[in-house]
Design an enzyme around this catalytic site. Structure first.
Site, PDB file in Angstrom:
ATOM      1  N   THR A  27      -4.280  14.106   5.815  1.00  0.00           N
ATOM      2  CA  THR A  27      -3.467  14.971   6.679  1.00  0.00           C
ATOM      3  C   THR A  27      -2.072  14.369   6.721  1.00  0.00           C
ATOM      4  OG1 THR A  27      -3.846  13.792   8.769  1.00  0.00           O
ATOM      5  CG2 THR A  27      -5.508  15.421   8.119  1.00  0.00           C
ATOM      6  N   ALA A  56      -4.637   9.622   8.565  1.00  0.00           N
ATOM      7  CA  ALA A  56      -3.901  10.112   9.738  1.00  0.00           C
ATOM      8  C   ALA A  56      -2.577   9.353   9.769  1.00  0.00           C
ATOM      9  CB  ALA A  56      -4.699   9.860  11.007  1.00  0.00           C
ATOM     10  N   VAL A  82      -4.946   4.686   8.011  1.00  0.00           N
ATOM     11  CA  VAL A  82      -3.642   4.900   8.643  1.00  0.00           C
ATOM     12  C   VAL A  82      -2.603   5.131   7.556  1.00  0.00           C
ATOM     13  CG1 VAL A  82      -1.877   3.906  10.130  1.00  0.00           C
ATOM     14  CG2 VAL A  82      -4.293   3.381  10.549  1.00  0.00           C
ATOM     15  N   LYS A  83      -1.837   6.205   7.723  1.00  0.00           N
ATOM     16  CA  LYS A  83      -0.813   6.538   6.725  1.00  0.00           C
ATOM     17  C   LYS A  83       0.550   6.085   7.225  1.00  0.00           C
ATOM     18  CE  LYS A  83      -0.618  10.678   3.877  1.00  0.00           C
ATOM     19  NZ  LYS A  83      -0.584  12.122   3.996  1.00  0.00           N
ATOM     20  N   VAL A  84       1.253   5.328   6.378  1.00  0.00           N
ATOM     21  CA  VAL A  84       2.605   4.868   6.730  1.00  0.00           C
ATOM     22  C   VAL A  84       3.548   5.225   5.575  1.00  0.00           C
ATOM     23  CG1 VAL A  84       1.731   2.929   8.133  1.00  0.00           C
ATOM     24  CG2 VAL A  84       2.306   2.543   5.724  1.00  0.00           C
TER      25      VAL A  84
END
Ligand code: E4P
Length: 218
Positions: A27, A56, A82-84
């Site tokens: 997402t 996310a 975790v998306k960074v």
């Protein structure tokens, strides 16, 4: 190559998960915004449907904020990644979140050098957005090929290449040939992968011939 689906639409995810081809979900803030629902509720629901990694994305742009948001997102479910973003703060947050035991997807990658930095930071996934490069008249798939070579040249790298911003079936095939570990594909494109006019035509003629025999198998 593994398949992730690039959507936050619960009904689409349910439908594709039922086929048994989904290895994960990605997402981004735009996809979450489209649902009109709180991010925590959406990610929690997706994580209950799909056992694989569910990305996310943080929305903070500074190191401390990214780590704090990343920890909050990771607490939603064990399979959250975790998306960074591919920025200096993002690479630093990637390293910190990995040390805290979380999976991290470094996104908004548009160059092999950004992917090199992500691997150095211990990223679980690197997301080169090939469609957005193609939109500018550049060759997104060439970036995937470069990253594959760079990662293969250093056996200490464990980062998986997640081909993103996929626009059509050709991108999926080319990403698989180029050695991407995963492609994250919009639901409509994923469904199109099964389509071929000769399959439909062949099925029609088989069934027509079969009908004339009057036989049943069961
Ligand atoms: C995935 O992680 C990206 O956010 C996504 O693939 C972007 O796709 P788009 O370029 O179609 O928005």
């Amino acid at each position: 190559m593994k398949f992730f689906v690039d959507t936050a639409d619960i009904s689409e995810i349910r439908e594709l998960a039922a086929v048994g081809i989904l290895d994960g979900v990605t997402t981004n803030p735009s996809l979450i915004a489209k649902t009109g629902r709180p991010i925590r509720d959406v990610i929690k629901e997706i994580c209950q449907i799909v056992g694989g990694p569910v990305s996310a994305e943080v929305t903070a742009t500074d190191f401390d904020g990214m780590v704090a948001e990343g920890e909050r997102l990771a607490r939603i479910a064990a399979n959250v990644a975790v998306k960074v973003p591919s920025t200096w703060d993002g690479f630093r947050a990637c390293r910190a979140l990995r040390q805290l035991g979380h999976n991290v997807n470094v996104t908004l990658c548009f160059s092999a050098n950004q992917a090199l930095l992500a691997a150095k930071a211990g990223a679980t996934f690197i997301s080169p957005l090939i469609g957005r490069l193609d939109d500018l008249g550049l060759d997104g798939m060439e970036v995937i090929r470069e990253i594959r070579t760079i990662y293969d040249n250093d056996k200490s790298f464990t980062t998986e290449i997640l081909a993103s911003s996929i626009r059509g079936p050709l991108h999926v095939k080319q990403a698989a040939i180029a050695g991407a570990d995963i492609a994250t594909v919009p639901p409509a494109v994923l469904k199109n992968l099964a389509k071929h006019p000769l399959t439909d035509k062949g099925l029609e003629s088989f069934l027509s011939d079969w009908g004339k025999t009057g036989q049943t198998i069961l």
